[in-house]
Design an enzyme around this catalytic site. Structure first.
Site, short mmCIF file in Angstrom:
data_model
loop_
_atom_site.label_atom_id
_atom_site.label_comp_id
_atom_site.label_asym_id
_atom_site.label_seq_id
_atom_site.Cartn_x
_atom_site.Cartn_y
_atom_site.Cartn_z
N GLU A 156 40.14 41.01 43.21
CA GLU A 156 39.10 40.91 44.24
C GLU A 156 39.21 42.04 45.27
O GLU A 156 39.53 41.82 46.43
CB GLU A 156 39.19 39.56 44.94
N GLU A 313 37.46 33.40 37.67
CA GLU A 313 38.01 32.31 38.49
C GLU A 313 36.89 31.38 38.90
O GLU A 313 35.80 31.85 39.27
CB GLU A 313 38.62 32.83 39.79
C1 GAL Z 1 40.34 33.97 45.07
C2 GAL Z 1 41.64 34.68 44.72
C3 GAL Z 1 42.68 33.74 44.18
C4 GAL Z 1 42.74 32.48 45.00
C5 GAL Z 1 41.36 31.84 44.99
C6 GAL Z 1 41.31 30.53 45.74
O1 GAL Z 1 39.68 34.62 46.09
O2 GAL Z 1 41.42 35.71 43.80
O3 GAL Z 1 43.93 34.40 44.18
O4 GAL Z 1 43.11 32.80 46.29
O5 GAL Z 1 40.46 32.71 45.61
O6 GAL Z 1 40.02 30.00 45.74
#
Ligand code: GAL
Length: 679
Positions: A156, A313
């Site tokens: 990110e 994710e």
């Molecule tokens: C994203 C990040 C992850 C974790 C996740 C939690 O922004 O890449 O490492 O923090 O959010 O929602």
């Protein structure tokens, strides 16, 4: 782009399924349980090493790879592929003590300290050096590892550190400006420095927009946002160069943030990945968060030119970083995950595999919760593994859509500068309002950059594009003249790329195409509403529109006590332009009115939904070489019959002209005899 993801999913034998795997947080014996349960859940790909820098290089220049060696070997022995991170997202504490100058500085001059993550200045030479060295060592070590399937650059980009105002950033900003404008005359002209005595006579005087007494120069700010996104892109390119040089043949990607991140121009990064990956999280406060999910998914697809993409994710249930972190209800995770697949995702990954015991994210859900395997989440995770297996043949197919919605980070930045006509004019609010109207009509759209090729679409929507280049405006004009349809929202086309007003009447760049001339803006007071001639209500914005060839479709009510400051004048117009049609919407209609209007615009353009479904049911079609797949996702609490003919891949049930999608359920029909697209 498509090929790299196709290769990956062919290697996995289906849709990718898994999550971030952070074994360094757990004792060794837990890892065996991890891989056993991964297999049980049908996991075939995990992201490893995202935050492992402090383990991999515990002291400057001293690399220790034993832990990662063992993790990768274990994954491979269990048939699980690795999306291996370059591990550059969180420099260890030793790095900031060695290089205090690499710590980011806020606009107010506060230098930040390590203790969380991503605490570095994107323009720091020391960071670039250290990150490059680590990435090189990692890639050299693992390029031939049999578990390696994908390189995951950083994590990110710019999530926490996109804007830094330190001296290194100031220097890099000046270099970037020199490149853009050539000399100070060019810069003075572009920034309009004749205003408020801001003229620059020496490059040393040019600064990032640090805290200042009054409204900062808008073009200086805009350029700083562009520069900052580019500074991160430079780091991305540096890592990509290392991976491509040392590990050709293994694809690379990075997890982009779609609309979650205003500061990073997703389109520019998407173009530098072998395929697009994104992270998507629901906004808990939004009762229609699944609509926001669809919007992000359609943007992910648009960023890759319509090709399939990877959901790197999302969450199995609650996150921990919103004010109130609402858990997902039974079945919601499945609907969310499959909605991404419906909209082109060929992989479904989560943050994270095992819920942490300690640290900032211990209350964030995961695939394997604190409660272990006897939990609702685990049962849903294993069931989803089966669903995704059943959808293996869908991978590689493309989503059908006749509508493009123009999305642009530059326009987002420009619209939300200080000192604009109304602070209630918010970019995502407008995009979401138009998107939601279309979503509720069941019509799929691609969110694409204004410079993209529009010719594959029948209708182009422009909810908000205050800033547009001449070239992009001409391309939309040509699209309409050649027979396309377009609908444009208020305060669009009003400034050029330097944020200078287009003279001669609004909406500048689109005036001729729309056949209107806007004399003056009349933004509304907070919470003020006006009535339109069709009885609907509008908020936020009105303006004095004079038709110059366009036909008035809806007006502001002619009674000034209801119609507001421009009572009786046009609110919605339609203009025949060349062989096509363009609509202009000079206010922010309420949700019902906007839905009604866009329904009319779609009918006019010959755009139809993939299936007739009631409100709250999502219908999206993917088309592959061997057939089409109709995804039906029921977000309502009632069973819904839908006309469909084929086989539900999730249950094997035959839909003989009609299928019932149960409350909260998902059906994916491999359709029989779908007529081929007439586009
Ligand atoms: C994203 C990040 C992850 C974790 C996740 C939690 O922004 O890449 O490492 O923090 O959010 O929602």
């Amino acid at each position: 782009m498509t090929d790299a993801l196709k290769q990956l999913s062919d290697r996995l034998g289906g849709i990718a399924y898994g999550g971030d795997y952070n074994p360094e947080q757990w004792p060794r014996e837990v890892w065996d349980e991890d891989v056993r349960l991964m297999r049980e859940a049908g996991v075939n790909l995990v992201t490893v090493g995202v935050f492992s820098w402090a383990f991999l290089e515990p002291r400057p220049g001293q690399y220790e790879f034993e832990l990662l060696d063992e993790v990768l070997d274990l994954l491979h022995a269990n048939g699980i592929a690795a999306d291996l991170a370059t591990a550059t997202a969180s420099p260890p504490p030793w790095f900031s003590l060695r290089h205090p100058e690499a710590l980011p500085v806020t606009a107010d001059g506060v230098r930040l300290t390590h203790g969380s993550r991503q605490t570095f200045c994107p323009s720091s030479p020391a960071y670039a050096e250290a990150a490059g060295r680590l990435a090189e060592r990692l890639v050299e070590r693992y390029r031939d590892h049999p578990a390696l399937a994908l390189w995951h650059l950083h994590n990110e980009w710019g999530n926490h550190n996109a804007h830094c105002y330190c001296d290194s950033s100031a220097k890099a900003f000046r270099d970037w400006l020199r490149e853009r404008y050539g000399d100070l005359d060019g810069l003075n002209q572009a920034w309009g420095t004749a205003f408020w005595s801001q003229r620059y006579g020496d490059w040393a005087e040019v600064m990032p927009p640090r805290a200042t007494a009054a409204v900062p120069n808008p073009t200086q700010q805009l350029d700083f946002w562009r520069f900052s996104s580019d500074a991160l892109l430079r780091l991305h390119r540096r890592e990509a160069e290392i991976v491509r040089r040392l590990s050709p043949g293994i694809p690379l990607t990075t997890n982009l943030l779609v609309t979650l991140e205003k500061k990073v121009d997703g389109f520019s990064f998407a173009g530098e990945c072998d395929f697009v990956s994104v992270d998507q999280y629901l906004t808990a406060a939004d009762p229609e968060a699944h609509v926001g999910l669809s919007l992000d998914a359609d943007l992910a697809r648009g960023m890759g030119g319509g090709a399939p993409w990877l959901l790197m994710e999302h969450s199995t249930s609650a996150v921990n970083w919103q004010p109130r972190n609402v858990a997902k209800t039974p079945g919601q995770m499945r609907r969310n995950s499959l909605a991404h697949v419906a909209r082109g995702a060929d992989g479904v990954l989560y943050f994270q595999w095992r819920q942490s015991r300690a640290g900032a994210e211990k209350w964030h859900s995961a695939m394997l919760p604190h409660g272990g395997t006897g939990t609702k989440t685990w049962r849903e995770v294993t069931a989803l593994g089966h669903d995704l297996k059943a959808l293996a043949e869908v991978r590689g197919s493309r989503v059908e859509s006749d509508v493009a919605l123009l999305f642009d980070w530059n326009a987002w930045w420009a619209l939300e500068m200080d000192a604009t006509p109304s602070r209630d004019v918010r970019y995502l609010d407008l995009v979401r309002a138009w998107y939601e109207a279309l979503w509720s009509l069941g019509i799929t759209c691609d969110l694409v950059h204004p410079s993209s090729d529009l010719s594959g679409h029948r209708l182009v929507l422009v909810p908000s594009l205050s800033l547009t280049s001449d070239a992009d405006a001409s391309s939309l004009d040509a699209f309409v003249r050649e027979g396309g349809h377009a609908a444009v929202g208020f305060f669009s086309g009003v400034v050029d790329e330097n944020d200078h007003v287009r003279l001669g009447g609004h909406p500048g760049a689109y005036r001729d195409m729309l056949g209107v001339h806007v004399d003056e803006f009349f933004p509304l007071r907070e919470a003020e509403t006006v009535r339109l001639s069709d009885g609907s209500e509008a908020t936020v914005w009105t303006e004095l529109v004079e038709p110059r060839g366009a036909e008035t479709i809806v007006s502001f009510d002619s009674d000034p006590s209801y119609g507001g400051p421009v009572a009786g004048h046009p609110a919605v117009t339609r203009n025949a332009h060349g062989a096509g049609v363009s609509w202009y919407v000079a206010t922010r209609p309420d949700a019902d009115a906007l839905r009604g209007l866009l329904a009319r615009v779609c009918r006019d353009a010959g755009v139809t939904a993939p299936a007739e479904v009631p409100a709250g049911v999502e219908a999206v079609r993917r088309r592959g070489p061997d057939g089409t797949y109709l995804f039906l996702i029921n977000h309502t609490s009632g069973d819904v019959p839908v006309a469909a003919r084929g086989v539900d891949l999730l249950t094997g049930t035959v839909a003989d002209g009609r299928t019932v999608v149960r409350a909260g359920d998902v059906v994916v029909v491999r359709e029989d005899g779908t007529p081929s697209s007439d586009r």
